[in-house]
Design an enzyme around this catalytic site. Structure first.
Site, PDB file in Angstrom:
ATOM      1  N   HIS A  79      18.746  11.489  -3.778  1.00 28.37           N
ATOM      2  CA  HIS A  79      18.541  11.484  -2.458  1.00 28.37           C
ATOM      3  C   HIS A  79      19.615  10.602  -2.175  1.00 28.37           C
ATOM      4  CE1 HIS A  79      17.746   7.305  -3.503  1.00 28.37           C
ATOM      5  NE2 HIS A  79      16.982   7.766  -4.828  1.00 28.37           N
ATOM      6  N   ASP A  81      19.970   8.290   0.395  1.00 23.86           N
ATOM      7  CA  ASP A  81      19.959   7.318   0.841  1.00 23.86           C
ATOM      8  C   ASP A  81      19.754   5.170   0.146  1.00 23.86           C
ATOM      9  OD1 ASP A  81      17.202   7.790  -0.179  1.00 23.86           O
ATOM     10  OD2 ASP A  81      16.251   6.833   1.287  1.00 23.86           O
ATOM     11  N   ASP A 111      21.354   4.352  -7.662  1.00 24.30           N
ATOM     12  CA  ASP A 111      19.778   4.417  -7.661  1.00 24.30           C
ATOM     13  C   ASP A 111      20.033   4.524  -6.433  1.00 24.30           C
ATOM     14  OD1 ASP A 111      17.935   5.462  -6.162  1.00 24.30           O
ATOM     15  OD2 ASP A 111      16.358   3.436  -6.015  1.00 24.30           O
ATOM     16  N   GLU A 143      14.636   8.538   1.345  1.00 21.12           N
ATOM     17  CA  GLU A 143      13.344   8.525   0.022  1.00 21.12           C
ATOM     18  C   GLU A 143      13.197   7.546   0.173  1.00 21.12           C
ATOM     19  OE1 GLU A 143      12.548   7.951  -4.269  1.00 21.12           O
ATOM     20  OE2 GLU A 143      14.319   6.993  -3.211  1.00 21.12           O
TER      21      GLU A 143
HETATM   22 ZN   LIG Z   1      16.160   6.470  -6.356  1.00 19.69          ZN
END
Ligand SMILES: [Zn+2]
Length: 382
Positions: A79, A81, A111, A143
């Site tokens: 993802h 975002d 992340d 996400e």
């Molecule tokens: Zn994540």
């Protein structure tokens, strides 16, 4: 490939391109710039780029990059975002990559914008002519909130890879299972009135008390019916998260709401879990016609399981050197799996750093992640 950045420069540029998604409008940002950045890089590597606008989301895009042709192949997904940040708790600018104590600090380093910097390095020198099967790279939107990007991508079926790896931070452990997640609000419409004349009203708090009783029994029923020892908490869970109702001690409470969170196990679909909830409330809905209703607070995310035996799991265990496992957090895996591919979650960094101030990616992750990705590409595409 003159302008193709090295790992540190790619990571720095990805982190510097803000792409926060949030259910709070004041935080929510589009991801157009980071998608463009990825498009420019992967285009230089010879990939064909498709950018899709995610419907009903303002300024949100998915990117699919494809190298090579033919059927099947490997999809590397993530993802684009991040979550919002608490500036006061960061020791550095979250959008500026800082290199300190053998770690790269920055919002999204682990992340999981950092994963795209790894893919970029792993793809250097790949020639479409030499690929037996295609290599896909997918970057999704939103996400961290609704998973709208992955939902839309799975519906549009733009790719049908043999296997997919989602690079969420798992310390390169192949994750083959996680729980699902849904939140509901149960509303009770009573009838307000003066506290001295209880018979002239309908007290919503008294009804919600009975609803809670039913839901406590539901919790027990779910634990009796579903069990999976791969998880620390081996049963589906139901949490009472918030309750709101009434205004004054001398008024009959006219309205009350209860917010709950339920986490399903693989093998228990969202529809089945909602059925359990509806059935638990049904006797009270009959006793108090048109007074009890429930609605989703946000779109649910289903549970995920990659069935075994799976060649992807075997190969990922061998290449990463880690046994596969189950985790407690939700990912886009159930949507990616709908492309019809074997799917795992496996990426650099630790989930312990995700959604935290001073998020970082340790230098020790760098070489081993690139090696794992290169080996995966060799196995599935060359
Ligand atoms: Zn994540």
């Amino acid at each position: 490939m003159r302008n193709l950045p090295d790992f540190t420069s790619a990571l720095t540029q990805l982190i510097a391109s803000p792409s926060i998604s949030s259910t709070q409008a004041s935080w929510d940002q589009g991801n157009h710039d980071i998608i463009q950045l990825l498009a420019t890089w992967f285009e230089q590597l010879g990939f064909c780029i498709t950018i899709q606008q995610v419907p009903e989301c303002k300024g949100k895009y998915n990117l699919l990059a494809k190298l090579g042709s033919g059927e099947g192949g490997l999809l590397l997904a993530g993802h684009s975002d991040t979550v919002p940040f608490d500036e006061n708790r960061w020791l550095s600018d979250p959008l500026k990559v800082i290199d300190k104590d053998n770690k790269f600090y920055g919002l999204g380093t682990c992340d999981m914008k950092g994963f795209f910097a790894f893919i970029l390095q792993a793809c250097r020198g790949l020639d479409a002519e030499n690929l037996k099967k295609p290599l896909y790279v997918l970057a999704t939107a939103d996400e961290e909130t609704t998973m709208a990007g992955a939902r839309f991508f799975s519906q549009s079926q733009l790719a049908r890879p043999d296997v997919a790896i989602i690079g969420e931070p798992t310390n390169l452990v192949p994750v083959v299972m996680h729980k699902g997640h849904m939140s509901h609000r149960i509303s009770v419409q009573g009838q307000s009135g003066h506290s001295s004349k209880p018979n002239l009203g309908v007290n919503a708090i008294e009804i919600i008390h009975q609803v809670i009783g039913e839901l406590i029994s539901l919790k027990e029923k779910l634990a009796l019916n579903y069990n999976n020892e791969s998880f620390d908490v081996p049963m589906p869970t139901l949490n009472f998260g918030a309750i709101n109702g009434g205004d004054n001690a001398n008024r009959i409470c006219g309205h009350c709401t209860l917010d709950i969170d339920m986490r399903s196990l693989p093998g228990l679909s969202d529809e089945e879990l909602i059925n359990w909830l509806a059935n638990a409330i049904a006797p009270l809905a009959e006793k108090y016609p048109a007074r009890i209703s429930f609605e989703e607070l946000h779109p649910s995310s289903p549970s995920f399981e990659q069935a075994k035996p799976s060649t992807l799991v075997d190969i990922a265990e061998e290449i990463s050197g880690h046994q596969c496992c189950a985790v407690n957090y939700a990912t886009e895996a159930p949507f990616i799996q709908q492309l019809g591919c074997q799917t795992i979650v496996m990426g650099p960094g630790s989930i312990d750093q995700a959604h935290q101030p001073n998020e970082f990616l340790a230098f020790t992750e760098i070489d081993k992640t690139t090696t794992v990705l290169v080996k995966m590409i060799q196995h599935y595409c060359l």
